[in-house]
Design a protein around this motif. Structure first.
Motif, mmCIF file in Angstrom:
data_model
loop_
_atom_site.group_PDB
_atom_site.id
_atom_site.type_symbol
_atom_site.label_atom_id
_atom_site.label_comp_id
_atom_site.label_asym_id
_atom_site.label_seq_id
_atom_site.Cartn_x
_atom_site.Cartn_y
_atom_site.Cartn_z
ATOM 1 N N UNK A 23 0.834 -1.203 0.000
ATOM 2 C CA UNK A 23 0.000 0.000 0.000
ATOM 3 C C UNK A 23 0.867 1.251 0.000
ATOM 4 N N UNK A 24 1.894 1.276 0.849
ATOM 5 C CA UNK A 24 2.755 2.453 0.882
ATOM 6 C C UNK A 24 3.517 2.634 -0.430
ATOM 7 N N UNK A 25 3.812 1.533 -1.133
ATOM 8 C CA UNK A 25 4.440 1.651 -2.452
ATOM 9 C C UNK A 25 3.492 2.326 -3.435
ATOM 10 N N UNK A 26 2.204 1.969 -3.392
ATOM 11 C CA UNK A 26 1.208 2.624 -4.252
ATOM 12 C C UNK A 26 1.096 4.109 -3.920
ATOM 13 N N UNK A 27 1.155 4.445 -2.640
ATOM 14 C CA UNK A 27 1.068 5.848 -2.230
ATOM 15 C C UNK A 27 2.325 6.610 -2.645
ATOM 16 N N UNK A 28 3.490 5.992 -2.433
ATOM 17 C CA UNK A 28 4.770 6.650 -2.753
ATOM 18 C C UNK A 28 4.891 6.948 -4.243
ATOM 19 N N UNK A 29 4.430 6.024 -5.070
ATOM 20 C CA UNK A 29 4.527 6.194 -6.522
ATOM 21 C C UNK A 29 3.335 6.950 -7.096
ATOM 22 N N UNK A 30 2.434 7.390 -6.209
ATOM 23 C CA UNK A 30 1.256 8.172 -6.582
ATOM 24 C C UNK A 30 0.288 7.432 -7.500
ATOM 25 N N UNK A 31 0.318 6.105 -7.440
ATOM 26 C CA UNK A 31 -0.683 5.325 -8.169
ATOM 27 C C UNK A 31 -1.984 5.276 -7.393
ATOM 28 N N UNK A 32 -1.916 5.617 -6.099
ATOM 29 C CA UNK A 32 -3.090 5.675 -5.243
ATOM 30 C C UNK A 32 -3.069 7.024 -4.536
ATOM 31 N N UNK A 33 -4.141 7.778 -4.698
ATOM 32 C CA UNK A 33 -4.222 9.124 -4.115
ATOM 33 C C UNK A 33 -4.445 9.046 -2.611
ATOM 34 N N UNK A 34 -3.888 10.026 -1.911
ATOM 35 C CA UNK A 34 -4.102 10.115 -0.465
ATOM 36 C C UNK A 34 -3.923 11.559 -0.036
ATOM 37 N N UNK A 35 -4.286 11.803 1.215
ATOM 38 C CA UNK A 35 -4.043 13.119 1.787
ATOM 39 C C UNK A 35 -3.568 12.939 3.220
ATOM 40 N N UNK A 36 -2.890 13.945 3.714
ATOM 41 C CA UNK A 36 -2.375 13.911 5.070
ATOM 42 C C UNK A 36 -3.088 14.975 5.881
ATOM 43 N N UNK A 37 -3.618 14.553 7.014
ATOM 44 C CA UNK A 37 -4.283 15.464 7.934
ATOM 45 C C UNK A 37 -3.462 15.409 9.219
ATOM 46 N N UNK A 38 -2.711 16.461 9.471
ATOM 47 C CA UNK A 38 -1.769 16.416 10.584
ATOM 48 C C UNK A 38 -0.714 15.371 10.276
#
Length: 61
Positions: A23-38
């Protein structure tokens, strides 16, 4: 699943049935969108749907 629902990393892992590293690989490569709240990472539920749809389209080519 509501489109505006924000999932935690463990919830997204469970829905995609993948591990934390994947999952973190998908987030790191921006294949999966996310946002950071704090300091908390959240994944919009619609981002999972979009990822799965793109993945299926690529597989059918």
């Amino acid at each position: 699943m509501r489109d505006d629902e924000l999932l935690t990393v463990p919830e997204a892992m469970a829905r995609l049935k993948i591990g934390r590293s994947a999952l973190y690989d998908l987030l790191r490569t921006r294949r999966l969108a996310s946002l950071t709240i704090g300091r908390a990472r959240r994944i919009p539920a619609h981002a999972l749907d979009d990822y799965v749809q793109r993945h299926l389209e690529e597989a059918s080519r």
